[in-house]
Enzyme design. Sequence first.
Site, PDB file in Angstrom:
ATOM      1  N   GLU A   9      28.575  -1.257  -6.704  1.00  0.00           N
ATOM      2  CA  GLU A   9      29.436  -0.101  -6.452  1.00  0.00           C
ATOM      3  C   GLU A   9      30.663  -0.590  -5.698  1.00  0.00           C
ATOM      4  OE1 GLU A   9      26.962   2.722  -4.221  1.00  0.00           O
ATOM      5  OE2 GLU A   9      25.282   1.528  -4.957  1.00  0.00           O
ATOM      6  N   ARG A  53      29.276   5.071 -13.465  1.00  0.00           N
ATOM      7  CA  ARG A  53      29.541   6.290 -12.708  1.00  0.00           C
ATOM      8  C   ARG A  53      30.901   6.186 -12.019  1.00  0.00           C
ATOM      9  NH1 ARG A  53      26.675   7.766  -7.088  1.00  0.00           N
ATOM     10  NH2 ARG A  53      27.494   9.862  -6.723  1.00  0.00           N
ATOM     11  N   ASP A  57      34.479   9.249  -3.341  1.00  0.00           N
ATOM     12  CA  ASP A  57      33.542   9.122  -2.229  1.00  0.00           C
ATOM     13  C   ASP A  57      34.142   9.712  -0.943  1.00  0.00           C
ATOM     14  OD1 ASP A  57      31.142   8.429  -1.111  1.00  0.00           O
ATOM     15  OD2 ASP A  57      31.597   6.309  -0.878  1.00  0.00           O
ATOM     16  N   GLU A  63      35.634   5.577  -6.282  1.00  0.00           N
ATOM     17  CA  GLU A  63      34.521   4.630  -6.358  1.00  0.00           C
ATOM     18  C   GLU A  63      34.025   4.536  -7.789  1.00  0.00           C
ATOM     19  OE1 GLU A  63      30.268   3.597  -4.143  1.00  0.00           O
ATOM     20  OE2 GLU A  63      31.743   4.924  -3.215  1.00  0.00           O
ATOM     21  N   THR A  66      28.898   0.365 -11.478  1.00  0.00           N
ATOM     22  CA  THR A  66      28.630  -0.166 -12.811  1.00  0.00           C
ATOM     23  C   THR A  66      27.344   0.423 -13.385  1.00  0.00           C
ATOM     24  OG1 THR A  66      27.269  -2.031 -12.060  1.00  0.00           O
ATOM     25  CG2 THR A  66      29.666  -2.383 -12.157  1.00  0.00           C
ATOM     26  N   TRP A 432      21.464   9.176 -12.695  1.00  0.00           N
ATOM     27  CA  TRP A 432      20.988   7.881 -13.189  1.00  0.00           C
ATOM     28  C   TRP A 432      19.744   8.017 -14.069  1.00  0.00           C
ATOM     29  CZ3 TRP A 432      24.202   4.010 -13.032  1.00  0.00           C
ATOM     30  CH2 TRP A 432      25.164   3.949 -12.015  1.00  0.00           C
TER      31      TRP A 432
END
EC number: 6.3.1.19
Length: 470
Positions: A9, A53, A57, A63, A66, A432
């Site tokens: 991230e 994603r 943030d 942000e 992957t 996710w």
Amino acid sequence: MDTRIMGVETEYGLHTVHPTKRPLAPDEVARYMFKPVVAWGNSSNVFIPNGSRLYLDVGSHPEYATAETTRVDELIASDAAGDGIMHQLVTQAQQAMADDGFDGQVYLYRNNADSQGNSYGSHENYMIERTTQYRRLTEALLPFLVTRQLIAGNGVVIQDPTALPLYNELPTGAAPHFAFSQRADYMHEAVSSSSTRARPMINTRDEPHADSSKYRRLHVIVGDSNMSQTTQLLRFGATELLLRLIESGKPLTSLQLAHPVRAIRQTSHDLTGNTPLELADGRRMTALEIQEFYYAQATEFLARNGSHHDYVNQMMDLWARTLQAISSQNYSGIDTEIDWAIKHKFFSAYSAKNNLTWDSHRLVQLDMSYHDIHPQRGLFHLLQKRGAAARILTDAQVQAAHDNPPRTTRALLRHRFIEAARALGLDYSMDWTHMKLNDHPMQTLYVRDAFATDVSIVDELFAKVTGADR
């Protein structure tokens, strides 16, 4: 573990400049950036067709996380694709702002600290077996992570050391200097369940985003946001290899540090790697000696077990050369491959040419410019075009990761779901593990298996939905 899920991230720093007027605040610019995202995704927190994603943030930091990957080159490619996606959003925002009468320049930085002393991270995620003893793993891994900046730090110009925490304990004292890591001075704890307030090196929050009976997630938040692909290869590759070694049962807990937070700062500010670090048992070892120990253990492990991916030999060679460069204080063998060494070479030459010292504001500006993701303006990208910064991937490989998910994880299902929903004009949401059609909540997919690649379950869901709607 034969195959491991990995991800990273990246939080970006946002800055605007206007020659005459007050520039827009970062939160205002962030809203411009994410306006097209909200328009098609109904949120500033969305998954995109390559399985990754994209979100805004806390603190107005754009942000990018992957997609799940199983190979280090896939991870580097997916991460690089994030820079391209963010650059597109900045370009669109710049035009929209100009249309509204705000013609300042927008900069997006892939770095770890701003001029106000705020820090933001690059967080690695590694899937580990649930049966792995977590405390033993973190004890074995922490000395490696504390000293990993020697091989994977971004490098930073320290103009005013007195502004840093515990500056009086630094090897350089209060003198301006160049350090290994941007992130090191902002670590507050070694291990904690909090990722913001405590800002630990390892975050223990147990969110596996997978089958929790089999796996948990190792969340490492101590890393610098690398620009160099070769540095990333060493950062991700060496860490993943150490996890394999620890999971094999190898006892590596003999190097526990007495004061990890103090040690990470001391390590960052000594380019020789020779500051003695106090171990929990009273011994002292230098950061360089600790890294040499881990390298030797990894070499022995590979000799017994063989390579597990195509880049292992390249990674191990770069690890060895980086330690040798620090030991000899001759960085010429790595100054196109390791971020801090690339920076140090350029800044040293620029300083000599212009008679500057490390407290020069111009060097601080160049330090920021190194992390500018703009492909025609950022210093790193200019150095790469000159051949002064090496790379692993081609532009075509990065573009492929921009448009497509990794083929060996459930990101492939996410990609198929998004494509089908958009083609049919159906509103959807996902995280996710879940994929949901908002008008057909009973047809939600729950995919705990991060290795799932059979897209037929997605096709079957849409066949049911389109059949029911006829």
